[in-house]
Structures are given as C-alpha cells and as structure tokens.
Scaffold this active site. Structure first.
Site, PDB file in Angstrom:
ATOM      1  CB  CYS A  52      -7.664  11.393   0.764  1.00 10.36           C
ATOM      2  SG  CYS A  52      -5.930  11.328   0.274  1.00 10.36           S
ATOM      3  CB  CYS A  55      -7.080  15.260  -0.906  1.00  8.72           C
ATOM      4  SG  CYS A  55      -7.530  13.947  -2.077  1.00  8.72           S
ATOM      5  CG  HIS A 148      -8.112  10.499  -3.924  1.00 13.21           C
ATOM      6  ND1 HIS A 148      -7.330  10.413  -2.791  1.00 13.21           N
ATOM      7  CD2 HIS A 148      -8.936   9.414  -3.890  1.00 13.21           C
ATOM      8  CE1 HIS A 148      -7.676   9.325  -2.104  1.00 13.21           C
ATOM      9  NE2 HIS A 148      -8.646   8.701  -2.751  1.00 13.21           N
ATOM     10  CG  ASN A 188       5.636   0.565  -0.595  1.00 15.87           C
ATOM     11  OD1 ASN A 188       6.471  -0.114  -1.177  1.00 15.87           O
ATOM     12  ND2 ASN A 188       5.785   0.955   0.665  1.00 15.87           N
ATOM     13  CB  SER A 196      -3.289   1.990   3.845  1.00 16.88           C
ATOM     14  OG  SER A 196      -2.452   3.022   4.303  1.00 16.88           O
ATOM     15  CG  HIS A 199      -3.577  11.424  -2.994  1.00 16.72           C
ATOM     16  ND1 HIS A 199      -4.606  12.346  -2.965  1.00 16.72           N
ATOM     17  CD2 HIS A 199      -2.543  12.036  -3.626  1.00 16.72           C
ATOM     18  CE1 HIS A 199      -4.184  13.470  -3.528  1.00 16.72           C
ATOM     19  NE2 HIS A 199      -2.931  13.312  -3.935  1.00 16.72           N
ATOM     20  CG  HIS A 201       1.883   8.512  -1.415  1.00 13.40           C
ATOM     21  ND1 HIS A 201       0.761   7.716  -1.571  1.00 13.40           N
ATOM     22  CD2 HIS A 201       2.585   7.947  -0.394  1.00 13.40           C
ATOM     23  CE1 HIS A 201       0.781   6.724  -0.685  1.00 13.40           C
ATOM     24  NE2 HIS A 201       1.877   6.838   0.041  1.00 13.40           N
ATOM     25  CD  GLN A 203       6.496   5.959   2.633  1.00 14.03           C
ATOM     26  OE1 GLN A 203       7.073   6.210   3.689  1.00 14.03           O
ATOM     27  NE2 GLN A 203       5.705   4.910   2.497  1.00 14.03           N
ATOM     28  CG  PHE A 350       1.774 -16.173  -2.120  1.00 15.89           C
ATOM     29  CD1 PHE A 350       1.434 -15.338  -1.073  1.00 15.89           C
ATOM     30  CD2 PHE A 350       0.797 -16.504  -3.045  1.00 15.89           C
ATOM     31  CE1 PHE A 350       0.142 -14.860  -0.929  1.00 15.89           C
ATOM     32  CE2 PHE A 350      -0.505 -16.029  -2.917  1.00 15.89           C
ATOM     33  CZ  PHE A 350      -0.827 -15.205  -1.855  1.00 15.89           C
TER      34      PHE A 350
HETATM   35  O1  LIG Z   1       4.271 -25.259  -3.838  1.00 17.93           O
HETATM   36  P1  LIG Z   1       2.983 -24.510  -3.641  1.00 17.93           P
HETATM   37  O2  LIG Z   1       2.366 -24.758  -2.294  1.00 17.93           O
HETATM   38  O3  LIG Z   1       2.023 -24.717  -4.778  1.00 17.93           O
HETATM   39  O4  LIG Z   1       3.384 -22.969  -3.700  1.00 17.93           O
HETATM   40  C1  LIG Z   1       3.683 -22.150  -2.600  1.00 17.93           C
HETATM   41  O5  LIG Z   1       4.963 -22.465  -2.029  1.00 17.93           O
HETATM   42  C2  LIG Z   1       6.084 -22.357  -2.927  1.00 17.93           C
HETATM   43  C3  LIG Z   1       7.354 -22.630  -2.150  1.00 17.93           C
HETATM   44  O6  LIG Z   1       7.572 -21.719  -1.112  1.00 17.93           O
HETATM   45  C4  LIG Z   1       6.133 -20.976  -3.605  1.00 17.93           C
HETATM   46  O7  LIG Z   1       7.099 -21.014  -4.630  1.00 17.93           O
HETATM   47  C5  LIG Z   1       4.777 -20.580  -4.204  1.00 17.93           C
HETATM   48  O8  LIG Z   1       4.839 -19.242  -4.657  1.00 17.93           O
HETATM   49  C6  LIG Z   1       3.682 -20.728  -3.132  1.00 17.93           C
HETATM   50  O9  LIG Z   1       2.418 -20.381  -3.664  1.00 17.93           O
HETATM   51  O1  LIG Z   2       5.016   3.972   5.369  1.00 18.07           O
HETATM   52  P1  LIG Z   2       3.702   3.318   5.122  1.00 18.07           P
HETATM   53  O2  LIG Z   2       3.154   3.599   3.748  1.00 18.07           O
HETATM   54  O3  LIG Z   2       2.700   3.589   6.210  1.00 18.07           O
HETATM   55  O4  LIG Z   2       3.984   1.730   5.204  1.00 18.07           O
HETATM   56  C1  LIG Z   2       4.290   0.889   4.114  1.00 18.07           C
HETATM   57  O5  LIG Z   2       5.600   1.121   3.604  1.00 18.07           O
HETATM   58  C2  LIG Z   2       6.676   0.948   4.528  1.00 18.07           C
HETATM   59  C3  LIG Z   2       7.995   1.138   3.801  1.00 18.07           C
HETATM   60  O6  LIG Z   2       8.195   0.205   2.773  1.00 18.07           O
HETATM   61  C4  LIG Z   2       6.607  -0.422   5.208  1.00 18.07           C
HETATM   62  O7  LIG Z   2       7.525  -0.453   6.265  1.00 18.07           O
HETATM   63  C5  LIG Z   2       5.205  -0.747   5.753  1.00 18.07           C
HETATM   64  O8  LIG Z   2       5.168  -2.082   6.206  1.00 18.07           O
HETATM   65  C6  LIG Z   2       4.172  -0.532   4.644  1.00 18.07           C
HETATM   66  O9  LIG Z   2       2.862  -0.787   5.130  1.00 18.07           O
END
Ligand SMILES: O=P(O)(O)O[C@H]1O[C@H](CO)[C@@H](O)[C@H](O)[C@H]1O
Ligand SMILES: O=P(O)(O)O[C@H]1O[C@H](CO)[C@@H](O)[C@H](O)[C@H]1O
Lengths: 386, 386
Positions: A52, A55, A148, A188, A196, A199, A201, A203, A350
């Site tokens: 890591c 760490c 960690h 995140n 990824s 550990h 943290h 930003q 989603f």
């Molecule tokens: O309607 P579906 O295919 O079940 O669902 C998908 O599309 C929708 C519309 O973008 C979203 O709200 C859902 O989160 C996604 O899983």
């Molecule tokens: O900075 P990291 O941890 O490598 O990256 C992560 O956070 C960032 C800031 O939200 C994003 O832009 C990246 O897409 C995400 O993978």
C-alpha cells in the site's frame, strides 16, 4: 401542509440549494430485482499492507517515502489533477457585448480593407462557443490513520477529531500561503466510488477558481439571503427541527437529515446548528469532538444499514477562500454524504439514461430512507461479529 | 485562436448548451493505473433466451405475453417510474413574492387576532423550502429486434431505420393522444450503465413536465437565439465543420463530434446538418437511413475502441411537446452518447467525489478522444473474430 400523498404518487421536489428538481417515484420500489444477492462484509484487511502506498514507511509511486506517521499524514498527490505552475492560456476576450462591438469594428475595418466580413463574424462565434480558461491549484491526500484496515466507522471520536484538526490546518495553510479561491475536501470510499486503495484517506483539491457546485450553491444562498433576509440553511434547519421527519442523527452542534430534495437513495446532509461559515470556527476541542461525533454516527449507521463497508462520496462545503463579505455571510458549513447503494450491499442505484439526459430520479422517498436510518443502532455491526 | 497549450495544462471549458463548466486535466493520463486488465469481449449470448422477458413469445413479469414480433416491439413498462393516473398533490402556493405579501397579510391578521406571527412566518418558509409538484406520465420500452444477442453495432442500416420509424410513431402518438409535455427517448447499454437485460432495447419516458436537462438546454438555446439571432447548435456545427478537429463521423445529414465541453471520456454529440426541430422532420426513407447510418457508425466505433461491447447511455434531445413557437424555433435535434469507459474494456472513469461535490472533471482532452475515435475502422471487430 399535508405531504402524505407524496408517499404514493410520482412527483418532483425542488432543491433550493442547487436550484434544480428531482423526480421521485415511490411506487417503483415494488419492482422485482433480478440483481445479485446481498453479502455480509467482514473486514479482512491487514493492519499494515507492504504493497500500500499510503501505509507508514512505504514508498509511493512518485518515489517519495512515507514517514512513520502516528495519526494523520498529508502530502501532495503524485498525480494531481491541477498544478501550481503551468503555462498560461490567454483566451480571446469573450464577453458577448464587447464582442459584438469589437465584431462590428473589425467588420468595418475589414470591409474597408476589402476583407471578408463573414470570417470576422465567425471568429466571434468561435470564441463564444469554444470558451476555456486555465486552472492552477494543488491536490492533497490526507491519510486518516496509519492503520490500513480502519474506516471512519471504526475510528474513535478522538481519532476523528484529529482528522478535523488536520482539515483545519490545511484550510488555514491554503488560505495564508496560496492565492487560491477554493479548497474542496472530499472522500471517495469504496471501490464502487472509484476508490482503488482502501487505506482510509480523503483528498483536498485547491483551485484558482470557485468550482461549479459550491459556486451554484453560493449563488442560491446569496439570492435567498437577499430575498428573505435570512440564511437558507438556518431556515431549512428550523423547518426540519420542527418536523423531525427526516432527521437521522443529532447532537448539540450538528443535525444530519435525509434532505427533502435528496437524489441518492440514502443521501444525507449534515448541518451545523450554529451558522458557522468555515470549519475554522470549530475553535475548541469540544467543537471538533462534536463534529467528529456526527461524522462517526453517520458512518456507523451507513455500515449498519446493509451490514457492509458502505461506499459513498462525502465532501465539506463552506465559504470560499478570499470571499467577499456577502459570500461569507450567506454561507453555512455543511457536509454532503452521497452513497450509491439502494437495496443491499450489492445493489446500487444507477444514475444513467433518464437521470443524465432528463432529470435526477429516485425510487424511495427521503422520508422512507430517513426512517430506515433512524432505526439503526449506534454500535457498529462488525464489532459484534469479531 | 491557438488552443494547443490546452493539450498540456489544466483548464476549464464552458458548455453553452448546459451553461456549466468542466475541469480538464490532460497531464493526468500519465498516472499509472493499478486496475484490472483489458479483456476482449466476444458475444456469447444466444439468439433467443427462454428466460428473457423481452424475447418474442415470452412472459413478462407483469404477466403479459410478448407477441411474436419480427422487427421492433413497444409496450408500457411494467414498473413505470411515472403513471398516467394517480392522486393529485396540491402544493401550497409557493411563489416567493406572493408569499411575502401573503405572509405580511397573514401576520397582520394573526397579530390582530392575537396569534403568534412567528408561526405564520415559519409556514411561509416551509412552503418555500419543501417544494414539490405531482408528475404524471407513461414509460415505454422499445425492443429493437427479436434477436436477444444483437446490439445497434450488429444491426444493418435497414434494421436501425425501422427503429427510427418506431421512435417517430411513438412521438406522434404521444403528441396526438396525451396531454404530456415531454418524451425522452434513451438507451442504457451494458451492465456498467445499469442495464440488467442485454436484449437490445431503449426506453421512452413521457411526462407532464419538461425535465431539468432539456429545460436547461432549451433556456440556453433560446437566450442564445435572442442574443445572437441564430441557432446555437447551427453556429457550433459551423465552427466544428471549419476546424474539423473534433469530428468523429459525418454523412450527408449528420455530424458526430467529441464536443469541446465533453465530460465523459469518449462522449459524442450527434448534430443534424439541417436545423430540424424534432425527429418527425425525418420524412423520407433516405432521411431515416442517414440517421440510422450515423448511429451505426458511432456504435461500431465505440465497440472497436476497446474491442468490447461498449457501454453507454444515449438519448435524443428535440423540441418539447406542446412547445411555444420560440421554444420550437430555438431547438435543434441532437443525440448525446455518454459512455463511461476510459482506458480499456474494464477501466472506467468514476464520476465521484470531486465531480459530484465540486465540478465535472476529465483526464483526456476531447481532441485526444476524437483522434482515437477517428482512427477506428468502420467494420465491427467482432465480425473478424467470427
Ligand atoms: O428502467 P430500468 O432499466 O429498470 O432501470 C435503469 O434505467 C433507469 C432510467 O435511467 C434508472 O432509473 C435505473 O436506475 C436503471 O437501473
Ligand atoms: O484521485 P483518485 O482517487 O485517483 O481518483 C478518484 O477520484 C477522483 C476525484 O473524485 C476522480 O476524478 C477519479 O475518477 C476517481 O477514480
């Protein structure tokens, strides 16, 4: 105001902080889900991982070696999204009214010189439609702990208070020693949120400009202040404290709610009871402890909800650096917790086609989400499994 | 205008269609990636799946049975996010200026009646801060083909033309037979975009209101039209056709670009060359074929990029139903393709902490993305593997 019908019908809710609308479809929860089955997450990570790069004592990809830190540790991201030093970009003047005048003048000169007026007009449109500006800044990584395998939910209040103190030092440092306008502290957490390295943290990205989200919130808070003579988030807090329907956690200094306009299924908004403008106003150890306490409570409730390491993105919004008096006055420190999970440790919401192309959409109401979170205990489920 | 420095420095770009800014960090591509390895996707799905609720002749979860369709097939979603019939929600009047007047009147009456003026003030704030409105509508599913294992990239131009014709019939039907204000046609493709059924299909959600995204675009297009006397997207198209730097595909009627302000790594914007307002203006078979052709070209290029079934969300933006003359005039039909992949079939761009809490951020420039897509052949990679 009787809102109970909103439990059953499709409706939109307005977010005054962001000045946008969210579509809510409560009945959609009845939809059967063919996705994966829930799994119970038990933390199996080691306390120290030789691979890591966060760490203590380990080498980072940039070549530097981490010190043997005992609490928090701050360093500049080896792959920063913005840099302190870079070439300048001088965009052509793109103020619209200026351009019209300039365009006419140029055309006049051009016509007199026998040139093609159309090509001048095109140049004006180009600078209107291909607008850009340079951005300078600095990206920091803040390790929360040498361990960690700890998350905020596993940490003690004193440990989280130390993190709060580190955020304050960073804010103060950027304020005193850089010309930047903004510092965005964010975490995140979890692979589902693009993290990824487990550990613990967060930003902090500082930039020469005020980014979209805090700028939009600030604009709306300032307009509210102008129109109503009071702070939008103070007023909102008063409404929530009276209704007590969406409150998830509360202590002497902070309240966490599933906001009326929540977009993510279990989104929470954490508001300070006192109308503080930046985290620097958390002056005493007690102030920092109370902030740590509300963060800990939310993190534990989230993990308990689906008995998993709950993924989220979290960030602190506060008054911008180098702000005007009006910008400062309209602000109110708050945290957004944006978690993607919907139904279980493995089924997330989603935000795709309709959400991206038409309007944010959610399936359960914020009140339903708040009730779920209210009912969860204050002890971390993992503690019982150990 | 010399923009070459933007290849090397962090900068923001302005999106005039959406009136927002995107942070671009070109140098960040040099960051090593510890994620998964690329895999080559070969389509191993059957032509017909007895378990699929979208295949011809199969039973759906709602109980209905699909007909033995030969081309496209449209039905109302068994778990629609909005419904045609539901109880009404009558929100309290929340117009701000009206409220101030009303608030004063109420307070006056209240004070005279000896009641507590403060409680009246609170009611006003509540209706300002907890705003909602009912939404009615209807959600359709449009199967693209009886074949379970085909995607747009696998289909012939006549097959895609038939889909275009189905979209037109649906638009016409909703326009003639419902009171709704909006129809959003969109496709979520791939598990990464929340699509749980690979059977090729899109959705169309119609609603009583104009949703956030098309409403914001419309507002900006109307303001542009007012300020400059021309259509924003016609002007933008002219700029791109002159520069030819971000054009990915083109035929007699359509141009696909990685827009100047693209947020997703390989995002494309597909613009009609003629300033048409809705897809109903694609009147001849030739018109529909050319639209099918540009969709096919983009779908194939995307799949070829990482030799995989490329996930994306895609949607058509056009003039709203029941629009005013000004709304109609300022519009210009366009498609947004929003794909998440960044580096390989398995490494996507996460739009998380900073993006959600501060500002959209991208790593490669739209020009770099366009160059990658330009270089890809017109034949689908899978055809060669078969
Ligand atoms: O309607 P579906 O295919 O079940 O669902 C998908 O599309 C929708 C519309 O973008 C979203 O709200 C859902 O989160 C996604 O899983
Ligand atoms: O900075 P990291 O941890 O490598 O990256 C992560 O956070 C960032 C800031 O939200 C994003 O832009 C990246 O897409 C995400 O993978």
């Amino acid at each position: 105001m009787d809102e109970s019908v909103l439990d059953d019908i499709s409706h939109r809710r307005y977010n005054p902080l962001r000045d946008n609308w969210i579509l809510v479809s409560p009945h959609r929860t009845k939809r059967p889900w063919l996705g994966q089955q829930e799994t119970q997450g038990k933390n199996t990570l080691p306390d120290y991982d030789p691979e890591c790069y966060l760490c203590p004592g380990n080498k980072r990809s940039g070549g530097a070696q981490n010190p043997d830190f005992k609490n928090t540790f701050v360093f500049v991201n080896d792959f920063s999204a913005v840099k302190e030093e870079q070439a300048d970009y001088d965009p052509p003047q793109s103020d619209a009214s200026f351009l019209v005048v300039l365009g006419l003048l140029q055309c006049q000169v051009a016509i007199e010189a026998g040139a093609n007026a159309e090509s001048y007009r095109r140049i004006d449109k180009t600078s209107l439609l291909l607008k850009a500006e340079g951005v300078k800044g600095k990206c920091y990584v803040v390790c929360f702990s040498p361990a960690h395998n700890k998350t905020l939910a596993d940490m003690s209040i004193p440990e989280i208070s130390t993190i709060v103190g580190t955020w304050q030092s960073l804010y103060r440092d950027v304020q005193s020693n850089t010309p930047f306008r903004s510092i965005q502290i964010f975490e995140n957490k979890g692979a589902a949120m693009g993290c990824s390295n487990p550990h613990p943290h967060c930003q902090a990205w500082t930039t020469s400009h005020l980014p979209e989200e805090p700028a939009a919130e600030l604009k709306n808070m300032m307009e509210y202040q102008q129109a109503h003579g009071s702070c939008m988030l103070c007023d909102y807090l008063a409404v929530e404290l009276e209704k007590r329907e969406r409150i998830v956690a509360e202590n002497d200094a902070w309240v966490a709610v599933c906001p009326w306009w929540a977009f993510w299924p279990f989104e929470t908004l954490v508001l300070s009871k006192r109308c503080i403008k930046t985290i620097l106003e958390l002056e005493s150890d007690k102030d920092r402890e109370l902030f740590a306490d509300i963060i800990s409570t939310i993190a534990i409730k989230y993990d308990n909800l689906f008995e998993t390491q709950f993924p989220y993105s979290m960030g602190i919004h506060q008054a911008p650096l180098r702000g005007t008096d009006e910008e400062h006055a309209a602000n109110h420190v708050h945290l957004h917790f944006l978690p993607p999970l919907l139904r279980s440790a493995t089924v997330k919401k989603f935000q795709v086609g309709y959400e991206l192309l038409a309007e944010p959409q959610r399936d359960i109401t914020p009140e339903q989400a708040a009730r779920r979170l209210q009912g969860l205990g204050a002890e971390l489920y993992r503690k019982k499994l150990e």
